[in-house]
Structures are given as C-alpha cells and as structure tokens.
Design a protein around this motif. Structure first.
Motif, PDB file in Angstrom:
ATOM      1  N   GLU A  38       0.836  -1.200   0.000  1.00 48.40           N
ATOM      2  CA  GLU A  38       0.000   0.000   0.000  1.00 48.40           C
ATOM      3  C   GLU A  38       0.872   1.251   0.000  1.00 48.40           C
ATOM      4  OE1 GLU A  38      -2.853   0.143   3.226  1.00 48.40           O
ATOM      5  OE2 GLU A  38      -2.884   2.329   3.073  1.00 48.40           O
ATOM      6  N   ILE A  86       1.780   7.165  -6.540  1.00 46.28           N
ATOM      7  CA  ILE A  86       0.757   8.110  -7.008  1.00 46.28           C
ATOM      8  C   ILE A  86       1.111   9.539  -6.599  1.00 46.28           C
ATOM      9  CG2 ILE A  86      -1.649   8.808  -6.725  1.00 46.28           C
ATOM     10  CD1 ILE A  86      -2.310   5.827  -6.365  1.00 46.28           C
ATOM     11  N   LEU A  87       1.406   9.713  -5.301  1.00 47.06           N
ATOM     12  CA  LEU A  87       1.682  11.075  -4.824  1.00 47.06           C
ATOM     13  C   LEU A  87       3.003  11.586  -5.372  1.00 47.06           C
ATOM     14  CD1 LEU A  87       0.430  10.633  -1.180  1.00 47.06           C
ATOM     15  CD2 LEU A  87      -0.683  11.864  -3.021  1.00 47.06           C
ATOM     16  N   LYS A  93       0.918   4.228  -2.776  1.00 45.63           N
ATOM     17  CA  LYS A  93       0.648   5.616  -2.371  1.00 45.63           C
ATOM     18  C   LYS A  93       1.818   6.525  -2.760  1.00 45.63           C
ATOM     19  CE  LYS A  93      -2.397   5.301   1.617  1.00 45.63           C
ATOM     20  NZ  LYS A  93      -2.411   5.178   3.079  1.00 45.63           N
ATOM     21  N   MET A 117       1.690  14.724   3.865  1.00 52.09           N
ATOM     22  CA  MET A 117       0.781  13.688   4.354  1.00 52.09           C
ATOM     23  C   MET A 117       1.192  12.285   3.949  1.00 52.09           C
ATOM     24  SD  MET A 117      -2.655  15.782   4.425  1.00 52.09           S
ATOM     25  CE  MET A 117      -3.027  14.865   5.826  1.00 52.09           C
ATOM     26  N   TRP A 118       1.954  12.172   2.883  1.00 53.33           N
ATOM     27  CA  TRP A 118       2.410  10.848   2.461  1.00 53.33           C
ATOM     28  C   TRP A 118       3.372  10.240   3.472  1.00 53.33           C
ATOM     29  CZ3 TRP A 118       7.717  10.187   1.628  1.00 53.33           C
ATOM     30  CH2 TRP A 118       8.459  11.388   1.629  1.00 53.33           C
ATOM     31  N   PRO A 169       4.011   9.840   6.853  1.00 53.11           N
ATOM     32  CA  PRO A 169       3.771   8.849   7.901  1.00 53.11           C
ATOM     33  C   PRO A 169       3.342   7.497   7.348  1.00 53.11           C
ATOM     34  CG  PRO A 169       2.753  10.937   8.439  1.00 53.11           C
ATOM     35  CD  PRO A 169       3.213  11.050   7.036  1.00 53.11           C
ATOM     36  N   ASP A 170       2.441   7.497   6.369  1.00 52.22           N
ATOM     37  CA  ASP A 170       1.978   6.213   5.829  1.00 52.22           C
ATOM     38  C   ASP A 170       3.112   5.454   5.168  1.00 52.22           C
ATOM     39  OD1 ASP A 170      -0.348   7.176   6.698  1.00 52.22           O
ATOM     40  OD2 ASP A 170      -1.466   6.930   4.826  1.00 52.22           O
ATOM     41  N   LEU A 175       2.448  12.804  -8.780  1.00 50.34           N
ATOM     42  CA  LEU A 175       1.766  14.101  -8.729  1.00 50.34           C
ATOM     43  C   LEU A 175       2.770  15.215  -8.439  1.00 50.34           C
ATOM     44  CD1 LEU A 175      -0.899  15.694  -8.664  1.00 50.34           C
ATOM     45  CD2 LEU A 175      -1.017  15.231  -6.228  1.00 50.34           C
TER      46      LEU A 175
END
Lengths: 470, 625
Positions: free
Chosen positions: A151, A158-159, A155, A218-219, A221-222, A162
């Motif tokens: 995951e 994608i980010l 993520k 925001m990316w 931590p995940d 972007l």
C-alpha cells in the motif's frame, strides 16, 4: 575537464551494476558477501569524494557543478548509505533471494541523490530526482507479502508522480519566462510577473513534497510506516537531504530575494511544519510514525536555515543535515533491532530495552536527545546555528516557534527513553545486535557526540561548502 | 633540553581521562586491572611532568609555552582549549602528579577488598585528569570546565561510601557549598569576557594592565575571588572541608589536603595580575586568609578526631597561603602550597595508616603508644608534623618563613603577629595529636600492626620530600623557586634573622607546651577544659557556624521554598497541565487530518498550492495598490 571529477558518480553507477550482476552470478550463499562488498566499496567512494572535496569545476556548460557544496552532500549521502546498509542487518533476511537487487536499488537511489546535489540545471536535477524516486518506489514496496508495504509503495508512486508533475510544470513556467534551465543563468533573466511566481511556487511545492513540509507532508507517515525500516531510514535522511541540497542551490542562486521575498513564504511554511509535525508526533504510539512526524518537524527546523539566508543559517542547513544522518540513523538502527527481535514497531516493544541491551538503549537515548536538541549532543549545536541565523535575519518569531516546539518535542523523544528505562517487559532475554548493526550504532553515537562536543571541523567543512553562495 | 616534552604535554591530561574512560566502560569488572591501568596512567603523566619541569627549570626556558585551538566560536565569545606552561604550571604539575601517584599506590593497600575498588580508581583518574587540565588551562573558560570537574570528582569521592548517611550528607554539603563560590566565579568570568572580550590569561593580562575603571575591576575581582573561597575552603565557605573527611583517607590526602583545595590558591596566583591591580581586593584577600588561618587553628586545638584535626590544620594552612597572596607574596604562597602538599598528604596518609591499623577508629583518645607497633607510620608522621610546625630545616620552615617575612618586611605587622600566633598553635595542636596517639601513657591498642609496604613506602617517599622540598626556595639554593614562580614587579626581601628566630622559637614553644601537657602531664588538660569550658565548648562546636547556616537555611531557604512550592503546585502546575492538555489535544485533533486516503492527500497538496499561489498573488496586488 578530467573524468576523475565525476569519479564518484561513475563509481556509484558501476557499483550498482556490479552488485546487480553479482546477485545473478553468485550462488545462494554468496549473498552474504554482498553486504561487506557494498560497504567496503562505499567506504572507498567516501574517500574518493573526500579527496575531491575542494574541487570546483563547472561541467557541460554549467549543467553539472563540481563544488564543495555538492561534495558535502555527496559525503553525506554515501555516509548515510553505509549506515543504512550496516544497520539493516538481519532485517534483510526478509527479502530472501531479492536482497541483491535491494543493494542495487539502494546504490541507484544514492546516485540519484548525488546527481541532485550537483546538478547545475533543472532538467539534470529532475533526472537525478526521478532516479532516486523511482528507486524508492520499488524499495518501499519491497516486502511483497506485507500489505502495508505494498500500500505504501502504491501511495508513494501516485503522490510522487503528482509532485513530479507539479515540479515539472513549475520548471516549464520558469523556462518560459527566463528562456533557460541553467540555474546560474536564471537570475539575470529574472522578471517579476505572476507566471514566474506561479513557477517558483510550483518548484517549491515539488521540493516541499520531498522534504515533507506541511501541507505536502501527508504521504510521509503512511509510507514511513509501511516501507521496510532500512528504506524508511534512507528516505528520512537521504532523500530529504538531497531535496534540501537541490532546493538551496536553486533558490539561493536562481531566485533573487530582492525581487521576490520567498524566504517569508518559506518561513510561514516552516513555522506551520514545525508546529504540526511536533504536535501530531505527541500522540503517536508507533515508533516509525513517531520518527516520521519527528522528521517532518526536523525538516521545518532545517528550512529555518534557508529562510535565514545568511552564513549562520546556510551553515546550519548543512551542519544539521549531516548530524541528522547520524542521530536519525542511530534511532532507526535501534528501531530495526527492536523490530527484528520483537516483530513489532509499537513503542511498547521498547519496554525494558535498557535491561535487555543496555548499549542499544543508551545509544537510542543519546540519539533521541540529539534530535530534541539537548547539549552536549550535536542536535544542540545544529539548532544553535539554525536559530542564530534566523535571529540575525530578523526572523525572531520563527526562532521562538522553533524553540518552543523543540521544548514540546522533548516529551515524545523522552517517551521512548522512558519506555526503555522504566517500562517493564515480560521478555527479559538479552538482545544481541549483530556486529554490523553494532558498528552502525557506535558510528552514530560517535558522530552525534563528536559533532556536539567538537563542532569545529564539521562547521569548517560546511563553511567551505557555502562559500559558493557568498 | 626535553623541549619535545612540551609538545606531548596534552598527554599529561589525557592519560588519566583515558584510564577513566577505559575503566568506566570496559574494565570495571576487573578491579586489579583497573587499578594497574589507573596507576600506569598517572605514572606516565608524572614522568612527562618531570620532563616538562626539567625543561622549564633546568633547560632555562625563558618564554612561556602556549598552544591553543578554537573549541567554540560564536559572535562575542570564543572559547579555546589550550595548554599554558610556565614555572607556575610546572610546579603544580609536579605536585599534583607526584602526590596523586603516591596516593594511588597507597590506596592499593588501603582500599584493598573494597567492593567499589574499580570505581575508586576510575574516580581517582578522573580527578587527576581534571586537576591537571585545570593547571594547564590557558584561559578562564577551560579552567572553569576543569574546575567543575574536580568538584564533581571530589563529590563522588567524598560520598564514596554512600551507604553511610554521613558520607552522603558530606558529599552534598561539599557540592552545595562549592556551588555558592563557583557561581561567583562564573559571574566573574562572564564579566571578564564582556569587559575585555577575551578569556585568555595572557590576553587578559595585557588588557587589565591598561584598564582604569577601578570600581568595576574590584567587583570582578571579588566575584572571581568567590571561586577560591569556596574551593580552598576559606571563611565563610569553609564548612564543607571538615565534613569532607568522610571520604576514604587517601582521598582526603590527595584532594582535600594537597591538590584540589589548593586550586583556589593556584587560581589567585594564575590570575594574580587581576587581583593585584586593586590594593583593596588584595587587602580583602589577606584579611580573609589571615582570619581563616587563625580561626581554623583555634578549632583544631580541641578536636578529638584525628582526621578533623588535620582538616582544620589544612584550612588554617590554606588561610596562610591566601594571606600570602593578599600581601603580595605570591611566590611565598605558591612555595607554601608546594611544601604543604607534600607534608600534609604525608600526615593524612600516615593517619590513614593508623586508622587502617585499628579498624577504622578515628578518636585520638582511643589510641595511644602506637610508636612501638607502627614505627614507620609514627616517625614519618613526626617528620610531617615537624615540617608543618616549621622546624628548621624541614620544608615547612622555609615556606612559612617566606610568608612571615613577606608580612613583616612588607609592613603588615598585624598579619605578621597573627601568622606567628598561628604558627605557635599549629605546633601545639600537631604535637598534642602526636603525644596522645603515638606516645603518651595510655595502654595502647592491642591489635594494632604496621601497614604493608605498599602503604609505608609512599609514606617514606613523602617524608623525604617533606624534609627536602623546602630547599629549592631557600637561600641555600639561592631562592631557585622564586626565579620561576614570580610575577612582574615582585619584591624579594632579604632573610631576616629575627623572623627566623622568632618563628622557630614559637614552634619549639608550641611543641614544648604540648609535651608538658600531654606527655608529662604536668598540667592536667581535663582541668584546663573545665576551667575554660565556655571557650572550649565554643571551639569544640566550631563557633557554631554550621548551626548558624542551618538556622539560616531553615528560616530563609525553606520558608521561600515553601512559598514557591505552593506557587508551583497551584499556579505553575495548573498552567503547565493546561498547556499540556491543550497541545496534546491539538495533536489528537490534527491526527484526524491523516486519513490514509491517497485522494485526500493529493487534494491537500493541490489545495496547498492553490492557497499559496492565491495568497502570494493577493499580497503582490496589495503591494502594487
């Protein structure tokens, strides 16, 4: 020009390819030699880079710069790479037969960082950035069986795409106005118009994503939580430092402060980042997420140096980026040991570590204190430079925000120390980190204390490096 | 000659610190190895110090040797780490390393079998390193760092037997009392930096010479003086030193008699150019020193604990040295520091040998006739006491005589008389101790035995030093000491036969009186005690200074503390807890922004870009309008 000027880049490219091929050629057991080969080769490259430290050349019509500033960061990346590989230790057993490619991707990411730090032109910079980022996409998802890892990889892809798009858009707008992508030539063509401002802000956003400034954080931590922990460590210290290097070079050289007050904009972003990063870190219970938010806050501190835009501030950026490698890698190495041992990344897993392995607990504590900025660790000296720079540049309020939030940060850093020393654990068996991890921990401890007690030499190196901006 | 030794001088400091680190980190499980390493380190330091001193004294080094490197640089403050070697340093190096070496060897026997044997040697090493760093420092910043480190080592060693309540309290008392003095010293150092912009000794010397604002100079000097008053236990901060005798006796010998407590005197000597710039401060120093000398000597007259008698004697002798500084006889003060280091550490180690022999007993009235069973200890102690009393030609005679001569010839008649009176008292209380403990008519202690050679050999070496160390500053060697430890404008007085005769006579009179009372018992000392019971009680209770401090502490410190405690609990805690709840709450709220949805993250990013661009453009328009 002489090709020896590019020896670090050439050596890294060769090393990455050789490791990839070695993985194919060596039988099963041969994998064990990969780690020592990689570490020894990187040590050689470190020495090579050190020898070229004071070289100053502009190659390919200014597209590629060999200067002390770039060299400082090259040393930093290679040192970080060595520490990551050493500290990964037994964690890498999880990668099974794909461990060979792991080393190659690490080295290619490293090469990307080196290119970013030395690029004298925006497209070259972008290529370095993509080399690094694409390697990281793969590395992030390297634990195939782990859903979180997959995951996180997706993520990040994608980010990351972007943010690359935003960065490229910004570069194209700036090119449209100035007619050049060579950083050194831009300032002369600079003209103040809305398109230019939009371009600068988009470039800023591209970098801000990489160094995880709020609200582009925001990316982090995940991805930090999902990625294999050595990759997280390398992302936190290497990828971030590369983005800092590129950002400082582009902003200081290409965009004159007199026409566009980007330091003010950065100051606001830095303040928000420091506040948000530290506040959310307070409530984290997972060590990787805690370190992720801590690294967001730390990025805010480092940006303060760029905001200050003077000798102290810029020196602080370099000094802090370097000490951050040692302090943060020490923390990650300890976290790796705990994860390998307990299978958990919860802070509770640190309970009673002081009894199970006093050495690891002590080094973790020192690194945490350094991240919090407590003397006599290096973190204190680094923050001292950064905040002094801000005060000199009349950003007193920003220094205050930094100081107060540093105070708050002590809480969550010491929470880990508390778990290690006061927390109790049913499992009291001794933990024996391997030799490689042990070496990495001692190096981190040495760096953290040495730069704190005797900052002179590193400070001088940073001073030499920032001469190109003064 | 031996010029190369100067280049290696940094090793003198580093070796003991390295021993400390190795013992603390790796070797503490092997006590013998720890001790060997510690002794080896200080032995090498001693060897190097001898070479350095040989170069300075015999090689005819004219210039001072100084190396320095920048340790910390920031606008308005540069702190260096460096080495400064001149005659003064060389003397201190020899004193510190030789006494430390002998004490560490002696401790092998004294501390044998102690469960903290390794830690003991680790602390000894850190003390030696810190003390040597202090005397080699070339600036006030470095000096202060090492000054605090010796304080730490002293704290650790006083409280070495921390299982004992009294030892723990004594360690805390020493630390807190020193803190008062060190606070003044630190303020003084900061003032120096602010006023003169440098902390380097030679740099300051040049600056102070041209400085004319006497009032500020007096303030700074008095602040600086607070450090020596605390460290060298001068009145009114003397209270910690007698209690510090709770530490192991070799520690008392090294730290609380020979070296660390002398650091204050050394500081005055090193910064003599500042103190001597204002006659008012010099007078203050002389009066504090003289008063302490007399005050402590009177207390020593009536104490019953062998180590406490020596402790008050140390106070008194330190007072002597400080007084010498104050009357401008810096050379004489340092000379006395050196001879005192040898004979006082001898006395302490010999006392330790006695205590060791009779199972930890320290009350002199429970000892007696030890000379038969402990001949080496007895006679080395007597030599030390004779040196302390100032009997010619032992070392104490030459140095004490220099101080008295300085006072007499310098026109300080009051201080001269005071010094002579103290000399009389010193001889009396030392021989009171000797006659009661070693001779006397008591029945003696059955189980006493002579200590092993590892303890008696250091005693013999120190006894030899106590006899001969004085010659280097005597007319017999043409005042060699004064040629190397001096300051610009120093005056040297020709020896006065009258001063020599009187000081020798009073010392002999003191011994004679002690002999009459305690050996021959012509005068019954118990009756004397009855008759002068008021004075006796006052002296025995040390003028009630401790009680006074305790009362003041109770009244003012605890009262203030109570008020602050209330404020802390209800006001500060309320605020802090409120703020903590607020920040924690903010964190909890903010974490909900982190949804795990990649679309949300992308939306935040793009929204961020749009908001920033919008704000900047708006700000730009606002500027245009």
């Amino acid at each position: 020009m002489s090709w020896t000027l590019l020896s670090v880049e050439i050596a890294l490219a060769a090393l990455g390819s050789v490791l990839l091929m070695l993985g194919l050629l060596l039988p099963e057991k041969g994998r064990r030699v990969m780690q020592p080969v990689a570490v020894i080769a990187l040590l050689g490259i470190l020495i090579l880079g050190g020898g070229l430290y004071t070289a100053q050349y502009s190659l390919f019509n200014g597209n590629y710069q060999i200067d002390p500033f770039g060299s400082f960061f090259k040393l930093l990346f290679v040192a970080a790479g060595i520490l990551v590989i050493l500290s990964a230790g037994r964690y890498l057993e999880r990668f099974e037969e794909r461990v060979n490619e792991f080393y190659s991707f690490m080295i290619f990411a490293l090469l990307g960082m080196v290119v970013m730090a030395s690029a004298g032109e925006l497209i070259t910079l972008y290529i370095g950035l993509e080399l690094m980022t694409v390697s990281f996409y793969i590395l992030t998802a390297y634990l195939l069986q782990d859903k979180l890892s997959a995951e996180a990889g997706l993520k990040y892809l994608i980010l990351g795409a972007l943010s690359s798009a935003i960065l490229l858009f910004g570069i194209s707008l700036v090119y449209a106005v100035t007619g050049t992508t060579v950083i050194a030539d831009m300032a002369a063509q600079f003209s103040m118009q809305p398109v230019m401002i939009a371009g600068i802000i988009l470039i800023l956003t591209g970098f801000a994503f990489k160094i995880s400034l709020v609200p582009f954080h925001m990316w982090a931590p995940d991805i930090y939580q999902g990625a294999p922990i050595p990759v997280t460590a390398f992302l936190a210290v290497g990828s971030k430092a590369a983005a800092f290097a590129a950002m400082v070079r582009v902003f200081v050289i290409a965009f004159p402060v007199s026409t566009f007050d980007w330091p003010l904009l950065l100051a606001i972003l830095a303040a928000i980042t420091i506040v948000v990063g530290n506040l959310i870190a307070l409530v984290q219970t997972d060590i990787k997420r805690l370190l992720a938010y801590s690294s967001i806050a730390q990025a805010g501190y480092i940006i303060v140096g760029l905001v200050a835009y003077n000798t102290y501030g810029l020196k602080g950026v370099l000094f802090y980026a370097m000490l951050y490698v040692f302090s943060n890698m020490g923390a990650f190495a300890a976290a790796t040991i705990v994860e390998v041992e307990t299978g958990s990344t919860d802070i509770k897993a640190f309970n009673g570590l002081a009894r199970r392995s006093p050495m690891v607990a002590a080094i973790m504590t020192v690194c945490m204190l350094s991240l919090a900025g407590i003397p006599p660790t290096a973190g204190f000296v680094g923050k001292f430079y950064l905040f002094s720079g801000a005060i000199q540049a009349d950003y007193l309020w920003l220094a205050f925000v930094g100081l107060i939030m540093s105070m708050i940060s002590v809480y969550y850093y010491l929470k880990v120390a508390k778990a290690m020393y006061i927390g109790t654990n049913d499992d009291v068996s001794a933990i024996k980190p391997g030799k490689a991890v042990g070496a990495a921990l001692w190096v981190c401890l040495a760096g953290t204390l040495l730069f704190g007690l005797y900052p002179g030499p590193l400070s001088n190196l940073a001073q030499v490096a920032i001469q190109i901006f003064l | 000659m031996f010029a190369w030794s100067l280049e290696l001088a940094w090793l003198i400091v580093l070796l003991p610190f390295a021993a400390f680190a190795l013992i603390g980190l790796f070797l503490h499980r092997w006590p013998r190895l720890s001790a060997y390493l510690s002794i080896l380190a200080i032995g090498l330091s001693f060897g190097l110090s001898v070479l350095v001193a040989a170069h300075v004294f015999l090689g005819g080094m004219q210039e001072t040797f100084e190396v320095s490197m920048r340790w910390l640089a920031m606008p308005g403050l540069n702190v260096d780490m460096g080495l400064l070697i001149d005659g003064l340093t060389a003397v201190m190096l020899i004193v510190v390393t030789s006494v430390a070496l002998l004490v560490q060897i002696y401790s092998w026997g004294y501390m044998h079998g102690d469960p903290g044997f390794s830690s003991y040697y680790a602390y000894q090493s850190v003390f030696a390193g810190a003390m040597l760093g202090l005397v080699l420092a070339n600036n006030f910043g470095q000096l202060f760092v090492f000054w605090e480190l010796v304080g730490l080592a002293s704290y650790l060693l006083i409280g070495f037997w921390f299982g004992r309540h009294s030892a723990k309290n004594a360690a805390v008392k020493a630390f807190i009392t020193n803190r008062v003095g060190d606070f003044g010293l630190l303020l003084g150092i900061l003032f120096l930096q602010i006023i003169f912009g440098t902390l380097n000794f030679s740099g300051l010397a040049a600056e102070v010479a041209g400085y004319t604002n006497t009032a500020i100079l007096i303030v700074v000097s008095i602040l600086l003086l607070a450090g020596p008053i605390g460290k060298s236990a001068q009145f009114p901060l003397h209270v910690w030193l007698p209690d510090a005798m709770e530490g192991p006796t070799p520690v008392s010998a090294l730290i609380h008699a020979a070296t660390m407590v002398a650091a204050g005197v050394y500081l005055i000597a090193r910064a003599f150019f500042i103190f001597s710039a204002t006659p008012e401060v010099m007078m203050l120093i002389a009066v504090i020193g003289g008063f302490t000398a007399l005050f402590a000597a009177t207390i020593a007259l009536v104490q019953n604990d062998i180590k406490r008698i020596l402790a008050y004697s140390t106070l008194s002798q330190l007072g002597y040295m400080v007084m010498a500084m104050g009357i401008g006889a810096m050379t004489a003060g340092m000379f006395h520091l050196m001879t005192h280091a040898f004979f006082k550490s001898l006395l302490f180690l010999a006392a330790g040998s006695v205590i060791h022999a009779i199972a930890g007993e320290q009350d002199i009235w429970k000892m007696g006739r030890l000379k038969d069973k402990m001949p080496i200890t007895t006679w080395t102690f007597v030599i030390g006491a004779l040196a302390l009393a100032g009997i010619p030609p032992l070392s104490g005679f030459w140095s004490k005589d220099e101080i008295l001569l300085g006072a007499f010839a310098g026109g300080y008649t009051g201080l001269y008389l005071l010094g002579t009176l103290v000399a009389f008292m010193t001889a009396f209380y030392m021989f009171r101790l000797i006659f009661v403990v070693f001779f006397g008519s008591g029945k003696g202690v059955e189980k006493a035995h002579e200590s092993p050679p590892v303890m008696t050999i250091p005693l013999i070496i120190l006894a030899v030093m106590a006899v001969i160390a004085g010659f280097v500053g005597s007319p017999l060697m043409d005042y060699a000491f004064a040629r190397f430890v001096t300051y610009p404008g120093a005056v040297h007085y020709e020896a006065s036969t009258m001063v020599i005769a009187i000081s020798s006579l009073v010392a002999i009179a003191g011994i004679g009186l002690a002999w009459a009372i305690y050996q021959k018992e012509w005068i019954n000392h118990l009756q004397m005690r009855e008759r002068f019971s008021g004075i006796y009680t006052l002296l025995y209770n040390k003028y009630y200074i401790d009680e006074l401090y305790h009362w003041l502490g109770q009244r003012f410190v605890y009262g203030t503390a109570k008020a602050l405690f209330w404020f802390d609990i209800y006001v500060v805690n309320g605020l802090v807890n409120g703020l903590a709840a607020l920040t924690g709450g903010a964190g909890k709220v903010l974490r909900y922004t982190e949804t795990g949805q990649v679309q949300t993250y992308a939306a935040y990013m793009l929204a961020g870009v749009i908001v920033i661009v919008g704000l900047v453009v708006l700000a730009g328009f606002a500027l245009l309008i």
